[in-house]
Design a protein around this motif. Sequence first.
Motif, PDB file in Angstrom:
ATOM      1  N   ILE A 130      58.242  36.818  40.237  1.00  0.00           N
ATOM      2  CA  ILE A 130      58.791  38.116  39.881  1.00  0.00           C
ATOM      3  C   ILE A 130      58.239  38.504  38.515  1.00  0.00           C
ATOM      4  O   ILE A 130      58.531  37.854  37.509  1.00  0.00           O
ATOM      5  CB  ILE A 130      60.329  38.094  39.818  1.00  0.00           C
ATOM      6  CG1 ILE A 130      60.936  37.678  41.162  1.00  0.00           C
ATOM      7  CG2 ILE A 130      60.859  39.474  39.424  1.00  0.00           C
ATOM      8  CD1 ILE A 130      62.454  37.583  41.140  1.00  0.00           C
ATOM      9  N   VAL A 131      57.424  39.528  38.489  1.00  0.00           N
ATOM     10  CA  VAL A 131      56.834  39.989  37.236  1.00  0.00           C
ATOM     11  C   VAL A 131      57.799  40.961  36.552  1.00  0.00           C
ATOM     12  O   VAL A 131      58.285  41.912  37.179  1.00  0.00           O
ATOM     13  CB  VAL A 131      55.476  40.676  37.478  1.00  0.00           C
ATOM     14  CG1 VAL A 131      54.933  41.277  36.176  1.00  0.00           C
ATOM     15  CG2 VAL A 131      54.481  39.676  38.060  1.00  0.00           C
ATOM     16  N   VAL A 132      58.097  40.701  35.297  1.00  0.00           N
ATOM     17  CA  VAL A 132      58.917  41.592  34.480  1.00  0.00           C
ATOM     18  C   VAL A 132      58.015  42.179  33.408  1.00  0.00           C
ATOM     19  O   VAL A 132      57.401  41.437  32.634  1.00  0.00           O
ATOM     20  CB  VAL A 132      60.106  40.843  33.839  1.00  0.00           C
ATOM     21  CG1 VAL A 132      60.804  41.709  32.801  1.00  0.00           C
ATOM     22  CG2 VAL A 132      61.098  40.410  34.919  1.00  0.00           C
ATOM     23  N   SER A 133      57.940  43.489  33.359  1.00  0.00           N
ATOM     24  CA  SER A 133      56.974  44.160  32.475  1.00  0.00           C
ATOM     25  C   SER A 133      57.462  44.326  31.049  1.00  0.00           C
ATOM     26  O   SER A 133      56.943  45.162  30.309  1.00  0.00           O
ATOM     27  CB  SER A 133      56.619  45.534  33.063  1.00  0.00           C
ATOM     28  OG  SER A 133      56.062  45.391  34.352  1.00  0.00           O
ATOM     29  N   PHE A 134      58.472  43.532  30.669  1.00  0.00           N
ATOM     30  CA  PHE A 134      59.013  43.588  29.314  1.00  0.00           C
ATOM     31  C   PHE A 134      59.257  42.172  28.812  1.00  0.00           C
ATOM     32  O   PHE A 134      59.140  41.206  29.570  1.00  0.00           O
ATOM     33  CB  PHE A 134      60.305  44.420  29.295  1.00  0.00           C
ATOM     34  CG  PHE A 134      60.100  45.841  29.731  1.00  0.00           C
ATOM     35  CD1 PHE A 134      59.638  46.788  28.839  1.00  0.00           C
ATOM     36  CD2 PHE A 134      60.332  46.218  31.050  1.00  0.00           C
ATOM     37  CE1 PHE A 134      59.421  48.101  29.237  1.00  0.00           C
ATOM     38  CE2 PHE A 134      60.117  47.521  31.462  1.00  0.00           C
ATOM     39  CZ  PHE A 134      59.657  48.469  30.558  1.00  0.00           C
ATOM     40  N   THR A 135      59.599  42.044  27.549  1.00  0.00           N
ATOM     41  CA  THR A 135      59.745  40.727  26.949  1.00  0.00           C
ATOM     42  C   THR A 135      60.971  39.986  27.483  1.00  0.00           C
ATOM     43  O   THR A 135      61.914  40.596  27.993  1.00  0.00           O
ATOM     44  CB  THR A 135      59.869  40.850  25.418  1.00  0.00           C
ATOM     45  OG1 THR A 135      60.942  41.746  25.109  1.00  0.00           O
ATOM     46  CG2 THR A 135      58.594  41.381  24.808  1.00  0.00           C
ATOM     47  N   ALA A 136      60.951  38.677  27.332  1.00  0.00           N
ATOM     48  CA  ALA A 136      62.068  37.838  27.757  1.00  0.00           C
ATOM     49  C   ALA A 136      63.309  38.156  26.933  1.00  0.00           C
ATOM     50  O   ALA A 136      63.220  38.447  25.739  1.00  0.00           O
ATOM     51  CB  ALA A 136      61.698  36.365  27.598  1.00  0.00           C
ATOM     52  N   GLY A 137      64.466  38.116  27.588  1.00  0.00           N
ATOM     53  CA  GLY A 137      65.718  38.357  26.900  1.00  0.00           C
ATOM     54  C   GLY A 137      66.208  39.780  26.953  1.00  0.00           C
ATOM     55  O   GLY A 137      67.356  40.056  26.593  1.00  0.00           O
ATOM     56  N   GLY A 138      65.364  40.708  27.397  1.00  0.00           N
ATOM     57  CA  GLY A 138      65.773  42.101  27.518  1.00  0.00           C
ATOM     58  C   GLY A 138      66.572  42.329  28.804  1.00  0.00           C
ATOM     59  O   GLY A 138      66.731  41.428  29.630  1.00  0.00           O
ATOM     60  N   THR A 139      67.051  43.561  28.976  1.00  0.00           N
ATOM     61  CA  THR A 139      67.890  43.874  30.136  1.00  0.00           C
ATOM     62  C   THR A 139      67.152  43.632  31.448  1.00  0.00           C
ATOM     63  O   THR A 139      67.705  43.038  32.381  1.00  0.00           O
ATOM     64  CB  THR A 139      68.362  45.340  30.064  1.00  0.00           C
ATOM     65  OG1 THR A 139      69.053  45.558  28.834  1.00  0.00           O
ATOM     66  CG2 THR A 139      69.297  45.658  31.216  1.00  0.00           C
ATOM     67  N   THR A 140      65.896  44.082  31.550  1.00  0.00           N
ATOM     68  CA  THR A 140      65.123  43.880  32.782  1.00  0.00           C
ATOM     69  C   THR A 140      64.972  42.405  33.085  1.00  0.00           C
ATOM     70  O   THR A 140      65.134  41.966  34.231  1.00  0.00           O
ATOM     71  CB  THR A 140      63.725  44.527  32.659  1.00  0.00           C
ATOM     72  OG1 THR A 140      63.841  45.835  32.123  1.00  0.00           O
ATOM     73  CG2 THR A 140      63.045  44.591  34.019  1.00  0.00           C
ATOM     74  N   ASP A 141      64.668  41.627  32.069  1.00  0.00           N
ATOM     75  CA  ASP A 141      64.462  40.184  32.224  1.00  0.00           C
ATOM     76  C   ASP A 141      65.748  39.491  32.681  1.00  0.00           C
ATOM     77  O   ASP A 141      65.724  38.665  33.614  1.00  0.00           O
ATOM     78  CB  ASP A 141      63.993  39.599  30.889  1.00  0.00           C
ATOM     79  CG  ASP A 141      63.719  38.108  30.957  1.00  0.00           C
ATOM     80  OD1 ASP A 141      62.717  37.720  31.574  1.00  0.00           O
ATOM     81  OD2 ASP A 141      64.526  37.335  30.400  1.00  0.00           O
ATOM     82  N   ILE A 142      66.869  39.839  32.076  1.00  0.00           N
ATOM     83  CA  ILE A 142      68.143  39.214  32.425  1.00  0.00           C
ATOM     84  C   ILE A 142      68.517  39.516  33.875  1.00  0.00           C
ATOM     85  O   ILE A 142      68.940  38.631  34.633  1.00  0.00           O
ATOM     86  CB  ILE A 142      69.251  39.696  31.468  1.00  0.00           C
ATOM     87  CG1 ILE A 142      68.995  39.152  30.058  1.00  0.00           C
ATOM     88  CG2 ILE A 142      70.628  39.269  31.962  1.00  0.00           C
ATOM     89  CD1 ILE A 142      69.890  39.775  28.990  1.00  0.00           C
ATOM     90  N   ILE A 143      68.353  40.772  34.282  1.00  0.00           N
ATOM     91  CA  ILE A 143      68.685  41.169  35.648  1.00  0.00           C
ATOM     92  C   ILE A 143      67.776  40.471  36.648  1.00  0.00           C
ATOM     93  O   ILE A 143      68.227  39.971  37.688  1.00  0.00           O
ATOM     94  CB  ILE A 143      68.602  42.701  35.790  1.00  0.00           C
ATOM     95  CG1 ILE A 143      69.807  43.340  35.087  1.00  0.00           C
ATOM     96  CG2 ILE A 143      68.539  43.125  37.251  1.00  0.00           C
ATOM     97  CD1 ILE A 143      69.790  44.843  35.053  1.00  0.00           C
ATOM     98  N   ALA A 144      66.473  40.413  36.344  1.00  0.00           N
ATOM     99  CA  ALA A 144      65.523  39.766  37.254  1.00  0.00           C
ATOM    100  C   ALA A 144      65.849  38.288  37.441  1.00  0.00           C
ATOM    101  O   ALA A 144      65.816  37.758  38.557  1.00  0.00           O
ATOM    102  CB  ALA A 144      64.099  39.930  36.725  1.00  0.00           C
TER     103      ALA A 144
END
Length: 335
Positions: A47-61
């Motif tokens: 699962i590629v997350v296009s933002f840094t670790a720890g952000g909202t997108t990363d946490i949800i993914a």
Amino acid sequence: MKSKDLPSSLKRRQVSLVLGAAVLGISTTRTAHAQSAADYPNKAVKIVVSFTAGGTTDIIARSVGNLMAEQLKQSFVVENKPGSGGNIGNEMVARSPADGYTLTVASVGPMAINPTLYKDLRYDPLTELVPIVLIADVPNVLVVSPKLPVNNYKEFVAYLKSQPKGSMNYGSTGVGTSAHLSSFMLMDALGTDAQHIPYKGAEALNDLLSSRIDFMFATIPSVISQIKAGKLRAIAVSSPKRSRSMPDVPTVAENGIPDFAAGSWFGMLAPRGTPQEIIDKLNKSANQAMVSLEARFISEGADPVGGTPEFFKDFIQKEYVKWKKVVIASGASAR
């Protein structure tokens, strides 16, 4: 001998062979797809997350991916590929094999805002990525430092309008982000102005906490702990309805701007051409994961959504149309 010189019986046989081969090819392809879906996944899914670790997108993914891994008995590994407002990671997924082993959890920015904001996109997220499921709606919340002499939306607007135009400032996580455009929409609706100061990531929140900037819109998960600790004051949320995470905080819409809707959202997508059977399998698993994650998501500031791939596809298209108008009106542009 040319085809036109063949006896009619041989011609019929030739046509039958060609048609038979075509039907066999279609049948073989369908069988292969069915087999690939039946044993999918048989290796780790990225699962590629296009933002840094720890952000909202990363946490949800990571939250959804961990539960999908348990259900489908295979690893779901998050890989962070930040840069260019989410375009780098999303383009990487769009260029990946359409086999279900490279996915993205993307947000409103890369999917609905960037096609207008960026004039030189090398891919089209609306056509080269196919929706799997809308995971969560995450309202933006208007927050101020407790040092600002306002306690609610009415006081905030009165204070804002009492100051010289442009003397107050607001932060955002970058030009053209939903945080920036939410504040632009509010200033436009109120008929006033404030100076926009774009930041990179959490730098904006740090300056708000230290009162270097006056206010900003931020995703609820990114500021909910500071609000609960009294370090920030929540004024209003950007969603049409109150957030289940913060039911006591009113919406901008119920405070006199009825059409105001400027939240963030997050969903899972795959490269165009991914077999529908795999899309459906992932959709079912993600929906099941969200049932288990509902209480946790709400406590952290996200409202779970779910639904079909078709629902998500229609949702993205409507969001693209809405944000295109806002980006053009704001004059925001990224190169």
